[in-house]
Design a protein around this motif. Structure first.
Motif, PDB file in Angstrom:
ATOM      1  N   GLN A 153       0.833  -1.212   0.000  1.00 59.11           N
ATOM      2  CA  GLN A 153       0.000   0.000   0.000  1.00 59.11           C
ATOM      3  C   GLN A 153       0.864   1.258   0.000  1.00 59.11           C
ATOM      4  O   GLN A 153       0.560   2.240  -0.673  1.00 59.11           O
ATOM      5  N   LYS A 154       1.954   1.201   0.736  1.00 62.09           N
ATOM      6  CA  LYS A 154       2.856   2.363   0.770  1.00 62.09           C
ATOM      7  C   LYS A 154       3.386   2.635  -0.648  1.00 62.09           C
ATOM      8  O   LYS A 154       3.375   3.772  -1.126  1.00 62.09           O
ATOM      9  N   ALA A 155       3.837   1.579  -1.310  1.00 63.63           N
ATOM     10  CA  ALA A 155       4.410   1.753  -2.655  1.00 63.63           C
ATOM     11  C   ALA A 155       3.359   2.311  -3.610  1.00 63.63           C
ATOM     12  O   ALA A 155       3.638   3.224  -4.391  1.00 63.63           O
ATOM     13  N   TYR A 214       1.322   6.681  -6.848  1.00 62.46           N
ATOM     14  CA  TYR A 214       0.104   7.438  -7.185  1.00 62.46           C
ATOM     15  C   TYR A 214       0.348   8.934  -6.976  1.00 62.46           C
ATOM     16  O   TYR A 214       0.074   9.761  -7.853  1.00 62.46           O
ATOM     17  N   ASP A 215       0.912   9.268  -5.819  1.00 61.28           N
ATOM     18  CA  ASP A 215       1.173  10.685  -5.507  1.00 61.28           C
ATOM     19  C   ASP A 215       2.141  11.295  -6.512  1.00 61.28           C
ATOM     20  O   ASP A 215       2.090  12.481  -6.816  1.00 61.28           O
ATOM     21  N   LYS A 216       3.013  10.470  -7.020  1.00 64.06           N
ATOM     22  CA  LYS A 216       4.009  10.964  -7.965  1.00 64.06           C
ATOM     23  C   LYS A 216       3.415  11.175  -9.363  1.00 64.06           C
ATOM     24  O   LYS A 216       4.058  11.748 -10.237  1.00 64.06           O
ATOM     25  N   ALA A 276       3.379  -9.080  -5.546  1.00 67.86           N
ATOM     26  CA  ALA A 276       4.428 -10.080  -5.295  1.00 67.86           C
ATOM     27  C   ALA A 276       5.830  -9.479  -5.340  1.00 67.86           C
ATOM     28  O   ALA A 276       6.671  -9.755  -4.473  1.00 67.86           O
ATOM     29  N   LEU A 277       6.094  -8.652  -6.346  1.00 71.39           N
ATOM     30  CA  LEU A 277       7.459  -8.121  -6.487  1.00 71.39           C
ATOM     31  C   LEU A 277       7.868  -7.292  -5.275  1.00 71.39           C
ATOM     32  O   LEU A 277       9.035  -7.290  -4.869  1.00 71.39           O
ATOM     33  N   MET A 278       6.865  -6.616  -4.689  1.00 73.27           N
ATOM     34  CA  MET A 278       7.190  -5.760  -3.552  1.00 73.27           C
ATOM     35  C   MET A 278       7.708  -6.551  -2.340  1.00 73.27           C
ATOM     36  O   MET A 278       8.270  -5.981  -1.415  1.00 73.27           O
ATOM     37  N   ASN A 279       7.504  -7.878  -2.360  1.00 78.34           N
ATOM     38  CA  ASN A 279       7.959  -8.673  -1.204  1.00 78.34           C
ATOM     39  C   ASN A 279       9.439  -8.452  -0.924  1.00 78.34           C
ATOM     40  O   ASN A 279       9.884  -8.511   0.218  1.00 78.34           O
ATOM     41  N   SER A 333      10.322   4.372 -10.014  1.00 71.48           N
ATOM     42  CA  SER A 333       9.228   5.240  -9.588  1.00 71.48           C
ATOM     43  C   SER A 333       9.295   5.481  -8.074  1.00 71.48           C
ATOM     44  O   SER A 333       9.018   6.579  -7.599  1.00 71.48           O
ATOM     45  N   LEU A 334       9.690   4.461  -7.334  1.00 71.40           N
ATOM     46  CA  LEU A 334       9.734   4.578  -5.863  1.00 71.40           C
ATOM     47  C   LEU A 334      11.029   5.213  -5.365  1.00 71.40           C
ATOM     48  O   LEU A 334      11.175   5.467  -4.165  1.00 71.40           O
TER      49      LEU A 334
END
Ligand code: MSP
Length: 670
Positions: A103-105, A110-112, A230-233, A293-294
């Motif tokens: 959710q953070k990512a 989104y904000d970006k 999944a990738l965010m894991n 992006s992050l």
């Protein structure tokens, strides 16, 4: 250096099989190797538990999705434990720490402005959890990756602006030649990205089993696309989401608690992912774009391996040829399997698992070259020196041989550093060949006969030193065996020793040898259940009630197959279609005809066939026959025969085997 090393997280719609074991074993090998070289390595593995595929699998089993994922996730973990995989964390995408990170990512992207809302219309493959355009799917419906039928999806969706990362991605590949290994895989990715990237749909609304988009979007029906999830894991397991305070999602179930309490994100600076070729696109395109992006560091390496088939056949549940790694562990040692998997195929290429090939490796190189060398050292040190090989090796001994050994050690490191473990093993074996042939040349027993005791002791010390180096080099691949050899030699396996003996080319002055049991006893017969039975058993066990023995099962198991061969044996036989261009009788023979057969090579083959009693030469010209084309050529009545025509003889006479419809010459029969 602190390094993060990851396996993919495994889908829990299936239990672990040899393909999964391969990915995980490679990761364990790399971790052990890097630790010996002095790095601090965090090995991450886990399970991928969200998405439509899992939701549907749980439904099929008639249990709650979380109960289902709990049970399969645990099974994966138990296999890795049974295999002594040295993982530092087992992440599950149902853990709260992971949910927060996703959710953070999403919120940051989104904000970006990297995420926008739209509508997705296209094909979706549930098995691969992958989107395709109409032009990408085969025959209008089939998934280009797995061949299964795709579904048409038309739903509101959030999109990630992947297209905006095309140039940055290309630049990254260009500036980091080792970011994807083997190199040809990097080229494939570059070609794909150059062909224009579309924005990526990253939410779904037609099912529930997944992570909701951040609360502030007020779009409760949107579930984050399983690949972004999944990738965010890889980051979440290190505590990426720990500081996310906006989570308001009402979780349908209480997530398993295995919290990461403090951030270990420093490991993320140097990340290496190990993935199968089927999931390269997600790791080499989507993942780096998400990371850009992050504002997170991009992976240093993505190591891409090929796929395993079983006896030449693709593994599949419906065929029942999925080999459970625990079965192999029961039948053979884990180390032999590890060695086999790494040696059998060059990293990145597909390989075939056959029990016979594994046995051959044990009985061949492992037993003959390594096991035997250890035995010879134990035997001679006992006989001549009562195991005491102390204080006899000096800098002046065997300089030429040592230079050769040092250069092979150097070569080994270069191979492993460029992720070529099979070449690494080949170089280790060069060292073993050298040691074995030195024993034959120097003949220590002759030295003893001549009372040259000190020379003999120095020579045995050279052999012990070689074995010490080989033990350190082989430890990442065969840790259990190498620990035994280390006991035999009285050495430790750790970074200091590796640094000294392998990197700095040092030699130990002496050894106290300890006798150990034979390392690779010869295996006479396959130890696992016969594969044909396995196919039978599995399909019945999986698809029918376990205790209802069906008639066909009984008929199958009572059948005795004489001279049984495996599919791999059959595949070594080459049978091709060919057209007979010329035929003539062989003078002085009633039986033999001389044929010229076109099997689409630079010239026709000459084949001498014993069919003259049954066919006139004229009747054969122009006919298509089956040719055994890899038969060793032989002379018959002074004429060379380069193959054999297949025929069948019974009490009614002989018939040539012929094709039902004309086929191209040279077509292979399978
Ligand atoms: N869940 C995704 C990965 C997400 S990572 C962020 C997934 N899971 S999987 O269980 O289907 O596959 C996991 C790994 O197993 C992949 O690297 C895949 O290549 C590997 N293998 C699955 N079958 C295989 C073979 N038959 N042979 C070799 N490896 C194979 O994809």
């Amino acid at each position: 250096m602190k390094r993060l090393l990851t396996t993919p997280i495994y889908y829990v719609n299936d239990i672990a099989h040899i393909g999964h074991a391969y990915t995980t074993i490679i990761a364990d090998v790399v971790k052990k190797y890097w630790i010996l070289k002095g790095d601090d390595v965090f090995l991450l593995t886990g399970t991928d538990e969200h998405g439509q595929k899992i939701e549907e699998a749980a439904k099929k089993h008639g249990i709650q999705t979380i109960e289902y994922t709990n049970s399969i996730s645990q099974k994966f973990r138990s296999v890795w434990d049974a295999f002594d995989i040295d993982y530092d964390k087992f992440i599950r995408t149902t853990y709260l720490e992971h949910i927060l990170g996703v959710q953070k990512a999403f919120e940051i992207m989104y904000d970006k402005g990297d995420i926008y809302k739209g509508e997705y219309e296209g094909q979706y493959c549930v098995s691969c959890e992958s989107f395709f355009t109409q032009t990408q799917v085969l025959e209008g419906v089939y998934c280009p990756d797995c061949g299964k039928e795709t579904r048409i999806v038309k739903e509101e969706s959030y999109f990630f602006r992947l297209s905006q990362y095309q140039e940055k991605l290309l630049e990254w590949y260009k500036n980091n030649p080792n970011c994807i290994l083997p190199a040809h895989k990097r080229n494939e990715v570059i070609k794909f990205v150059e062909g224009n990237l579309q924005d990526l749909s990253i939410t779904r609304t037609s099912f529930e089993w997944g992570i909701k988009v951040p609360f502030k979007l007020k779009d409760e029906s949107h579930i984050v696309y399983v690949w972004l999830d999944a990738l965010m894991n890889y980051a979440n397991a290190l505590g990426y989401g720990l500081d996310y305070n906006n989570a308001k999602q009402q979780l349908k179930h209480k997530p398993e608690q295995n919290p990461t309490l403090e951030s270990k994100m420093e490991y993320f600076e140097h990340t290496t992912h190990i993935v199968g070729k089927d999931i390269l696109r997600f790791h080499a395109i989507y993942w780096p774009a998400f990371l850009m992006s992050l504002g997170l560091p991009l992976p240093e390496h993505i190591f891409v391996h090929g796929w395993w088939t079983i006896d030449g056949v693709k593994m599949s549940k419906s065929l029942g040829n999925v080999i459970n790694p625990l079965e192999i562990k029961e039948a053979y040692s884990i180390d032999i399997l590890r060695y086999f998997l790494l040696k059998e195929v060059p990293f990145g290429q597909d390989g075939d698992f056959s029990e016979r090939a594994l046995i051959n490796r044990n009985n061949g190189e492992l037993s003959n070259d390594l096991g035997n060398l250890v035995n010879r050292l134990i035997g001679m040190s006992e006989k001549y020196f009562n195991f005491d090989l102390h204080e006899s090796f000096t800098i002046n001994h065997y300089q030429v041989e040592r230079e050769k050994i040092d250069s092979l050690c150097h070569e080994c490191l270069a191979f492993m550093d460029s992720m070529q473990p099979n070449k690494y093993l080949e170089s280790v074996w060069e060292i073993l060949y050298l040691a074995n042939s030195l024993i034959t040349q120097v003949a220590p027993w002759e030295l003893i006969k001549r009372n040259a005791f000190e020379d003999c002791k120095a020579f045995l010390n050279l052999i012990a030193n070689i074995l010490a180096k080989v033990t350190l080099l082989l430890y990442p691949i065969m840790p259990h065996i190498c620990e035994k050899i280390a006991i035999c030699l009285g050495i430790r396996i750790n970074h200091e020793q590796f640094h000294s003996l392998i990197i700095q080319y040092a030699y130990l002055r002496g050894f106290q040898i300890t006798k150990i049991e034979a390392l690779f006893p010869k295996i006479e017969e396959p130890q696992m259940k016969l594969h044909t039975q396995k196919i039978n058993n599995h399909s019945h066990v999986n698809d029918m009630a376990k205790d209802s023995k069906t008639q066909s099962q009984e008929i199958f198991s009572s059948l005795k197959i004489e001279n049984e061969i495996t599919l791999a044996d059959f595949q070594s036989i080459e049978i091709k279609i060919g057209t007979i261009l010329e035929a003539q009788k062989l003078p002085k023979s009633n039986k033999l005809l001389k044929l010229k057969v076109d099997i689409n090579e630079e010239r026709p083959r000459q084949i001498i066939a014993g069919i003259s009693e049954f066919y006139t030469p004229e009747s054969l010209v122009g006919t298509q026959v089956f040719v055994l084309s890899n038969l060793k050529p032989a002379k018959l009545m002074g004429e060379l025969s380069e193959g054999m025509i297949l025929a069948c003889k019974d009490s009614h006479g002989l018939s040539l085997l012929r094709v039902e419809k004309e086929k191209e010459n040279g077509s292979r029969v399978s």
